[in-house]
Design a protein around this motif. Structure first.
Motif, PDB file in Angstrom:
ATOM      1  N   SER A   1      21.014  40.947  53.998  1.00  0.00           N
ATOM      2  CA  SER A   1      19.837  41.373  53.886  1.00  0.00           C
ATOM      3  C   SER A   1      19.224  41.734  55.122  1.00  0.00           C
ATOM      4  O   SER A   1      18.632  42.800  55.683  1.00  0.00           O
ATOM      5  N   ALA A   2      19.507  40.692  56.182  1.00  0.00           N
ATOM      6  CA  ALA A   2      19.243  40.921  57.674  1.00  0.00           C
ATOM      7  C   ALA A   2      19.779  42.070  58.353  1.00  0.00           C
ATOM      8  O   ALA A   2      19.033  42.811  59.083  1.00  0.00           O
ATOM      9  N   MET A   3      21.109  42.471  57.986  1.00  0.00           N
ATOM     10  CA  MET A   3      21.483  43.578  58.289  1.00  0.00           C
ATOM     11  C   MET A   3      21.010  44.709  57.913  1.00  0.00           C
ATOM     12  O   MET A   3      20.981  45.858  58.785  1.00  0.00           O
ATOM     13  N   VAL A   4      20.711  44.879  56.613  1.00  0.00           N
ATOM     14  CA  VAL A   4      20.210  46.293  56.020  1.00  0.00           C
ATOM     15  C   VAL A   4      18.767  46.243  56.669  1.00  0.00           C
ATOM     16  O   VAL A   4      18.396  47.437  57.152  1.00  0.00           O
ATOM     17  N   VAL A   5      17.883  45.219  56.867  1.00  0.00           N
ATOM     18  CA  VAL A   5      16.617  45.616  57.589  1.00  0.00           C
ATOM     19  C   VAL A   5      16.806  45.998  59.097  1.00  0.00           C
ATOM     20  O   VAL A   5      16.024  46.981  59.545  1.00  0.00           O
ATOM     21  N   LEU A   6      17.760  45.438  59.829  1.00  0.00           N
ATOM     22  CA  LEU A   6      17.882  45.888  61.134  1.00  0.00           C
ATOM     23  C   LEU A   6      18.460  47.214  61.291  1.00  0.00           C
ATOM     24  O   LEU A   6      17.745  47.906  62.131  1.00  0.00           O
TER      25      LEU A   6
ATOM     26  N   ALA B   1      24.134  40.215  64.923  1.00  0.00           N
ATOM     27  CA  ALA B   1      22.780  39.538  64.372  1.00  0.00           C
ATOM     28  C   ALA B   1      23.139  39.030  63.013  1.00  0.00           C
ATOM     29  O   ALA B   1      22.721  37.836  62.831  1.00  0.00           O
ATOM     30  N   GLY B   2      24.004  39.879  62.269  1.00  0.00           N
ATOM     31  CA  GLY B   2      24.379  39.178  61.019  1.00  0.00           C
ATOM     32  C   GLY B   2      25.284  37.904  60.958  1.00  0.00           C
ATOM     33  O   GLY B   2      25.034  37.086  60.231  1.00  0.00           O
ATOM     34  N   LEU B   3      26.316  37.991  62.020  1.00  0.00           N
ATOM     35  CA  LEU B   3      27.066  36.961  62.151  1.00  0.00           C
ATOM     36  C   LEU B   3      26.259  35.675  62.564  1.00  0.00           C
ATOM     37  O   LEU B   3      26.497  34.661  61.983  1.00  0.00           O
ATOM     38  N   ALA B   4      25.060  35.812  63.483  1.00  0.00           N
ATOM     39  CA  ALA B   4      24.283  34.661  64.016  1.00  0.00           C
ATOM     40  C   ALA B   4      23.647  34.376  62.647  1.00  0.00           C
ATOM     41  O   ALA B   4      23.664  33.031  62.654  1.00  0.00           O
ATOM     42  N   VAL B   5      23.220  34.986  61.750  1.00  0.00           N
ATOM     43  CA  VAL B   5      22.267  34.613  60.549  1.00  0.00           C
ATOM     44  C   VAL B   5      23.445  33.848  59.752  1.00  0.00           C
ATOM     45  O   VAL B   5      23.013  32.695  59.177  1.00  0.00           O
ATOM     46  N   THR B   6      24.545  34.361  59.566  1.00  0.00           N
ATOM     47  CA  THR B   6      25.786  33.709  58.688  1.00  0.00           C
ATOM     48  C   THR B   6      25.888  32.360  59.177  1.00  0.00           C
ATOM     49  O   THR B   6      26.004  31.444  58.441  1.00  0.00           O
ATOM     50  N   ILE B   7      26.248  32.194  60.474  1.00  0.00           N
ATOM     51  CA  ILE B   7      26.598  30.983  60.899  1.00  0.00           C
ATOM     52  C   ILE B   7      25.352  29.856  60.971  1.00  0.00           C
ATOM     53  O   ILE B   7      25.561  28.725  60.501  1.00  0.00           O
TER      54      ILE B   7
ATOM     55  N   ALA C   1      33.895  38.568  59.880  1.00  0.00           N
ATOM     56  CA  ALA C   1      33.542  37.120  60.017  1.00  0.00           C
ATOM     57  C   ALA C   1      32.312  36.917  59.048  1.00  0.00           C
ATOM     58  O   ALA C   1      32.502  35.744  58.319  1.00  0.00           O
ATOM     59  N   ASN C   2      31.416  37.795  59.052  1.00  0.00           N
ATOM     60  CA  ASN C   2      30.410  37.589  58.112  1.00  0.00           C
ATOM     61  C   ASN C   2      30.861  37.336  56.954  1.00  0.00           C
ATOM     62  O   ASN C   2      30.108  36.529  55.655  1.00  0.00           O
TER      63      ASN C   2
ATOM     64  N   LEU D   1      32.827  49.860  67.095  1.00  0.00           N
ATOM     65  CA  LEU D   1      33.237  49.628  65.730  1.00  0.00           C
ATOM     66  C   LEU D   1      34.297  48.323  65.605  1.00  0.00           C
ATOM     67  O   LEU D   1      34.169  47.438  64.645  1.00  0.00           O
ATOM     68  N   LEU D   2      35.139  48.057  66.567  1.00  0.00           N
ATOM     69  CA  LEU D   2      36.162  47.046  66.371  1.00  0.00           C
ATOM     70  C   LEU D   2      35.107  45.671  66.608  1.00  0.00           C
ATOM     71  O   LEU D   2      35.372  44.905  65.902  1.00  0.00           O
ATOM     72  N   ILE D   3      34.264  45.652  67.694  1.00  0.00           N
ATOM     73  CA  ILE D   3      33.437  44.528  67.703  1.00  0.00           C
ATOM     74  C   ILE D   3      32.578  44.382  66.585  1.00  0.00           C
ATOM     75  O   ILE D   3      32.545  43.296  65.997  1.00  0.00           O
ATOM     76  N   SER D   4      31.924  45.404  65.907  1.00  0.00           N
ATOM     77  CA  SER D   4      31.001  45.267  64.856  1.00  0.00           C
ATOM     78  C   SER D   4      31.996  44.643  63.627  1.00  0.00           C
ATOM     79  O   SER D   4      31.512  44.034  62.909  1.00  0.00           O
ATOM     80  N   GLY D   5      33.179  45.133  63.546  1.00  0.00           N
ATOM     81  CA  GLY D   5      34.173  45.044  62.312  1.00  0.00           C
ATOM     82  C   GLY D   5      34.512  43.480  62.615  1.00  0.00           C
ATOM     83  O   GLY D   5      34.675  42.883  61.391  1.00  0.00           O
ATOM     84  N   LEU D   6      34.888  42.973  63.730  1.00  0.00           N
ATOM     85  CA  LEU D   6      35.166  41.425  63.771  1.00  0.00           C
ATOM     86  C   LEU D   6      33.980  40.743  63.231  1.00  0.00           C
ATOM     87  O   LEU D   6      34.037  39.695  62.467  1.00  0.00           O
ATOM     88  N   SER D   7      32.752  41.166  63.738  1.00  0.00           N
ATOM     89  CA  SER D   7      31.547  40.232  63.537  1.00  0.00           C
ATOM     90  C   SER D   7      31.388  40.454  61.483  1.00  0.00           C
ATOM     91  O   SER D   7      31.034  39.556  61.154  1.00  0.00           O
ATOM     92  N   GLY D   8      31.577  41.675  61.235  1.00  0.00           N
ATOM     93  CA  GLY D   8      31.376  42.002  59.936  1.00  0.00           C
ATOM     94  C   GLY D   8      32.372  41.283  58.961  1.00  0.00           C
ATOM     95  O   GLY D   8      31.938  40.680  58.151  1.00  0.00           O
TER      96      GLY D   8
END
Length: 500
Positions: free
Chosen positions: A414-419, A384-390, A246-247, A237-244
């Motif tokens: 949108s990409a995060m919802v689909v995945l 995946a969301g962070l990659a799309v954002t950047i 950043a998104n 959750l920390l790792i995903s939180g950082l990505s989220g």
């Protein structure tokens, strides 16, 4: 009481406080976008974008871990050990973080100066704010877990009132009273945006004082075995939180880095100001999350989770589409939330509102991997969301400026919802009502399109026309869900009378 009814009640309860807090903050936005230039507002927005990132690092996903583990605690002693372990861990991390900010002050200052945003006092205050708010986050989580809504509300509201009151003092009273000996020591010519951070820092310190009763009985100490279990659950959750995070906030940094020097901070300011309007959708998401997180993670039996989550998703989408229509159909009113300088970006509001709606759908979907302790999926989805954002920001900002950032945000969410949906259907299938979701989203989109294409030029008539479109959506909702509007109104009136 059904899970969804309980969730709706909790959402409404937290919503009243959240609405009040956000309303006061909107008053501050209206004020600041009139006393600051777009470039100055861009500087404060640039720094404030770092605060959620820092909070995510320091809280380490342990807020959610607290909700998950407090539901498993067998007695008061276990709950105290849980709170002591998390509080000690976060406090230690916050202290080390602030020391690191002081040690690396000059390199940070050199970097921010290259972006026309350098200020040593602001950097130090940002570091202090992040550290203090991280420590405060754990007592706030305890209040939510214990369903102590009144204290939660009072503390949040007091924080915002102090912050807003001090901002009004620093920007409207102090400049006029600086010649008086009682106030002269406070006035620093050219400090400008810095006073926003002074006000916020004082409010955060006051919040810690208000939370002291909630920390009564706290004894510094770490249960190593418990901490190990918490880290196993919370690390993804920390790792995903950082990505989220950043998104959500990296677009401000990318705008500052990719746009020409003469427009970078004004673009960040306009983009951030317009986002305050779109944040009305995010306000609803926060209301929902405050209620749903402890409910789904601690108070819902696992065998009831799938049905409850699917039903909650359906009504969340209905409410979100209604909010989208309210904001976009009445944009002639909402645009006055920001100063005239910032309204150049009003055209991206619908894109930002939709992206916030996607965030809410993802939040609702995220509970499936939390309740099954498969939090590793959070890392996959957010990365995946962070990659799309950047990628989208790098592609679109040079061509479209802040409008490119708005489209990048929508693409990412949108990409995060689909995945998330794909992973859910493979590993823990929940039968979401896709037909209803598609119907309400398509209906909302069609009504918005009608408004854009057919709205009269006269603002009063346009608002009346858009009100009719809003009524169409509400009538379709009542008919599709077989809700008797007269009976519903009668029930609400009777409840109000009984409370009197």
């Amino acid at each position: 009481m059904s899970i969804v009814k309980k969730l709706a009640g909790q959402t409404a309860t937290y919503g009243l406080s959240t609405i009040l807090v956000k309303f006061i903050n909107y008053v501050l936005t209206i004020y600041l976008t009139r006393v600051l230039t777009d470039a100055q507002y861009g500087v404060q927005s640039y720094y404030y974008a770092f605060i959620p990132f820092g909070l995510t690092v320091l809280t380490m996903g342990l807020e959610t871990g607290y909700f998950r583990f407090v539901g498993k605690a067998e007695n008061a002693e276990s709950k105290n050990a849980l709170f002591n372990t998390i509080m000690t861990t976060v406090s230690a991390a916050a202290t080390l973080f602030f020391i690191a900010v002081l040690l690396f002050l000059e390199p940070i200052y050199d970097y921010t100066s290259s972006l026309e945003a350098g200020s040593r006092p602001i950097i130090i205050m940002c570091g202090a704010l992040i550290s203090i708010d991280a420590v405060s986050a754990i007592p706030f989580a305890k209040l939510r877990a214990e369903n102590r809504v009144r204290r939660f509300v009072m503390t949040k509201v007091a924080n915002v009132i102090i912050n807003v009151g001090l901002c009004l003092f620093f920007y409207s009273v102090l400049p006029r009273a600086a010649h008086l000996s009682a106030f002269g020591w406070m006035w620093i010519d050219g400090f400008g945006v810095g006073y926003i951070f002074v006000a916020n820092l004082i409010a955060s310190l006051a919040t810690v004082v208000m939370l002291l009763p909630q920390m009564r009985g706290f004894r510094p100490g770490i249960d190593r075995r418990l901490l190990g279990s918490l880290i196993l659950f919370s690390a993804p959750l920390l790792i995903s939180g950082l990505s989220g995070t950043a998104n959500e906030f990296i677009d401000r940094q990318l705008l500052a880095a990719l746009l020409p020097p003469d427009i970078k901070m004004s673009s960040v300011g306009i983009y951030s100001g317009v986002m305050k309007i779109a944040a009305l959708m995010y306000l609803f998401i926060q209301m929902y999350r405050f209620a749903a997180e402890p409910l789904f993670l601690a108070n819902v039996k696992k065998e009831d989770f799938k049905t409850a989550n699917a039903e909650a998703m359906k009504f969340f989408i209905i409410a979100s589409v209604a909010i989208f229509l309210v904001i976009t159909l009445y944009i002639d009113i909402f645009k006055y939330f920001i100063g005239p300088e910032f309204r150049a970006g009003i055209g991206i509001v619908p894109i930002l509102v939709l992206s916030n709606m996607m965030i809410g759908i993802y939040v609702n979907m995220s509970f499936w991997y939390k309740v099954t302790d498969k939090t590793v999926f959070a890392v996959i989805i957010s990365a995946a969301g962070l990659a799309v954002t950047i990628a989208l920001n790098l592609l679109l900002i040079p061509r479209m400026g802040y409008e490119g950032s708005a489209w990048a945000r929508l693409g990412c969410e949108s990409a995060m919802v689909v995945l998330s949906y794909i992973l859910n259907q493979r590993y823990y299938p929940i039968r979401y009502d896709l037909r209803s979701a598609a119907f309400y989203m398509a209906t909302g989109g069609a009504l918005y399109a009608v408004s854009v294409l057919l709205s009269p030029d006269n603002m009063a008539i346009r608002l009346l026309f858009n009100t009719l479109l809003m009524a169409v959506f509400l009538l379709l909702f009542l008919k599709k869900e077989h809700i008797d509007a007269a009976s519903l109104i009668k029930t609400i009136v009777n409840k109000i009378k009984r409370k009197r």
